[in-house]
Design a protein around this motif. Sequence first.
Motif, PDB file in Angstrom:
ATOM      1  N   THR A 269      24.554  65.537  55.108  1.00  0.00           N
ATOM      2  CA  THR A 269      25.889  66.008  55.697  1.00  0.00           C
ATOM      3  C   THR A 269      27.056  64.964  55.456  1.00  0.00           C
ATOM      4  N   TRP A 271      28.678  63.310  57.546  1.00  0.00           N
ATOM      5  CA  TRP A 271      28.749  62.326  58.777  1.00  0.00           C
ATOM      6  C   TRP A 271      27.772  61.156  58.483  1.00  0.00           C
ATOM      7  N   ASN A 274      24.879  61.522  63.751  1.00  0.00           N
ATOM      8  CA  ASN A 274      25.331  62.813  64.542  1.00  0.00           C
ATOM      9  C   ASN A 274      26.445  62.706  65.691  1.00  0.00           C
ATOM     10  N   GLN A 276      29.216  61.189  65.028  1.00  0.00           N
ATOM     11  CA  GLN A 276      30.481  61.342  64.379  1.00  0.00           C
ATOM     12  C   GLN A 276      30.677  62.978  64.384  1.00  0.00           C
ATOM     13  N   ALA A 277      29.421  63.627  64.307  1.00  0.00           N
ATOM     14  CA  ALA A 277      29.752  65.119  64.213  1.00  0.00           C
ATOM     15  C   ALA A 277      29.975  65.765  65.357  1.00  0.00           C
ATOM     16  N   ASP A 280      33.729  65.184  66.136  1.00  0.00           N
ATOM     17  CA  ASP A 280      34.502  66.183  65.425  1.00  0.00           C
ATOM     18  C   ASP A 280      34.169  67.626  66.138  1.00  0.00           C
ATOM     19  N   ASN A 349      20.869  68.963  66.442  1.00  0.00           N
ATOM     20  CA  ASN A 349      21.161  68.576  64.719  1.00  0.00           C
ATOM     21  C   ASN A 349      19.854  68.905  64.028  1.00  0.00           C
ATOM     22  N   LEU A 367      24.577  71.077  64.004  1.00  0.00           N
ATOM     23  CA  LEU A 367      25.510  69.915  63.194  1.00  0.00           C
ATOM     24  C   LEU A 367      24.677  69.353  62.029  1.00  0.00           C
ATOM     25  N   GLY A 368      24.843  70.339  61.138  1.00  0.00           N
ATOM     26  CA  GLY A 368      23.906  69.865  59.834  1.00  0.00           C
ATOM     27  C   GLY A 368      22.692  70.744  59.692  1.00  0.00           C
ATOM     28  N   LYS A 382      28.189  71.742  58.729  1.00  0.00           N
ATOM     29  CA  LYS A 382      27.748  70.423  58.055  1.00  0.00           C
ATOM     30  C   LYS A 382      29.112  69.436  57.817  1.00  0.00           C
ATOM     31  N   SER A 383      30.172  70.021  58.384  1.00  0.00           N
ATOM     32  CA  SER A 383      31.323  69.083  58.090  1.00  0.00           C
ATOM     33  C   SER A 383      32.436  69.358  58.969  1.00  0.00           C
ATOM     34  N   ARG A 384      33.454  68.490  59.181  1.00  0.00           N
ATOM     35  CA  ARG A 384      34.723  69.043  60.025  1.00  0.00           C
ATOM     36  C   ARG A 384      35.330  70.220  59.435  1.00  0.00           C
TER      37      ARG A 384
END
Length: 516
Positions: A269, A271, A274, A276-277, A280, A349, A367-368, A382-384
């Motif tokens: 990912t 990040w 997790n 950080q994810a 976001d 995640n 998230l991922g 998988k990203s902001r």
Amino acid sequence: MRVGFANIFSFRPHVEHLYYLSELFRKAGHEVFFLTCDAAVSNCYAREIKGSSRLKECSKCMVGGVRSFTGHNVTPVKNQGSDISDAVLEKLVLSSSCTATRTESEAEWSDPEVVAIRETLKGPTASVYESARHWIRDNKLEAVICFNGRMDLTRGVTYACESIGIPFVTHERTWFGDGIQLIPNANCLSLKGLGDLVSEFDDKPLLAHQARYAGKLIGERFLQRNSLEWRVYNRNPDPAPWPVKAEGKRILVVPSSKNEFAGHDEWITSWKDNTQALDDFFEVFNIKPEQVVLRCHPNWAENIGKAQGNRSLELYRNWAKKRGIHLISSEEKASTYDLIQQADTVILNGGSSSVEAGACGKQVVCLGPSTYQEAGFVQVFKSRHEMEDRGLLELDPALIRRKTLRFLYVRSHRFPQFVDYVKAIETTRYRYCEGAEVDRVISMLNTGRISADDPKFSDSEKEEEAVLDLLKTSDWGALADYRFPDKELPEINIRRRFAFRWVDSVRAWFARGDRG
């Protein structure tokens, strides 16, 4: 066909599974060859995760390894040098070093402790790589079947296959016990083959008995009757009313560890970790801290071998404290299932709690990457950038439950192979039945594709409705109590050689796999 079989570690039940697969090939007229360690290397994942001595661990591994099943065509690994580059070795042993130390963030990959373990694993992995190359060439092997393929020494075997250019299949225990997980030309964590099957059957309704089986698995998880799964967490939990009061939707975060996936291309990912994810996600979708409950994974309060889960727990504890988020710690007995049923949205995640959340018709966000990213009941970011670009949808709860049911049947009866012929009695004890066709594995080696073990489906969604109604009313008992008659198939003996018959009865007294 000349086929090699390698299981460097003697974890139960994987050596038995490997021998069973070799017998399918042998009885069909193919030539089979084996590669084993025989205590040739100075270190390995099994010793690192358990903290055991070479004398103790290697002795157990040799007694429980492939030689206890056969002495025919068995080649030992040799401790030897290799011209394999240090950069390649770094990649081959990264996952093992991160799992042995239970890292949670990519920032920890360069910690001295983690680096030191990688250094001790490089030489052994290089030796196995070179030994596997000689074994393949000397025996003119056309394909290899290898346990796991993720951990250091097993990755050495599969990398040898890649460098020579012959197909391989990795095998692992299945999620729910029955059958064997087989993945062509990739390790046990690869997502592509599973994702292709999930996509293929996403729009295909289940037959009534298929829906009942998937529903039974869900019911057993909620009632903690899922005794054939490798790990069962949050046993005998305490009731858990929603612990915070705030306006807006209830958001439950249920993270899981990511150390095994370190360096795996399919699990990357944008990040570092997790948290950080989550930052976001909360910022993009305007979620307030007071709406959120963080349920730390019970696994982080347990040792796996000698490795503690404190890295993960501290990461999330510090993150939650800084943001004012209510945290339920790993060692607390609060029922995760109670929390899921009270939440509006469940954020993961990659963990398996997606099944319970989907069965309840909750909004599920991952998230991922994950095994269920193609399943249609979960929204994956998988990203902001993906969050900002796609936004957050409100999926129909009935659709979520239906898609969850279909995904679970793929995981239990389509993705695993030989489900009718390899039956789990306990987590490490199996019985094997006549009738399995080795052509299924040969096709996998030739095509690189996984065919569904059960390709049947219904032409109407009506056959799923009875189970979906029980999911809607959370009648876990009625779901779990379904009984399915066993197919009357003659059994075959997959047993250790006579002198080693005592091994399994003695090992049954000890912790399985990486628990001891």
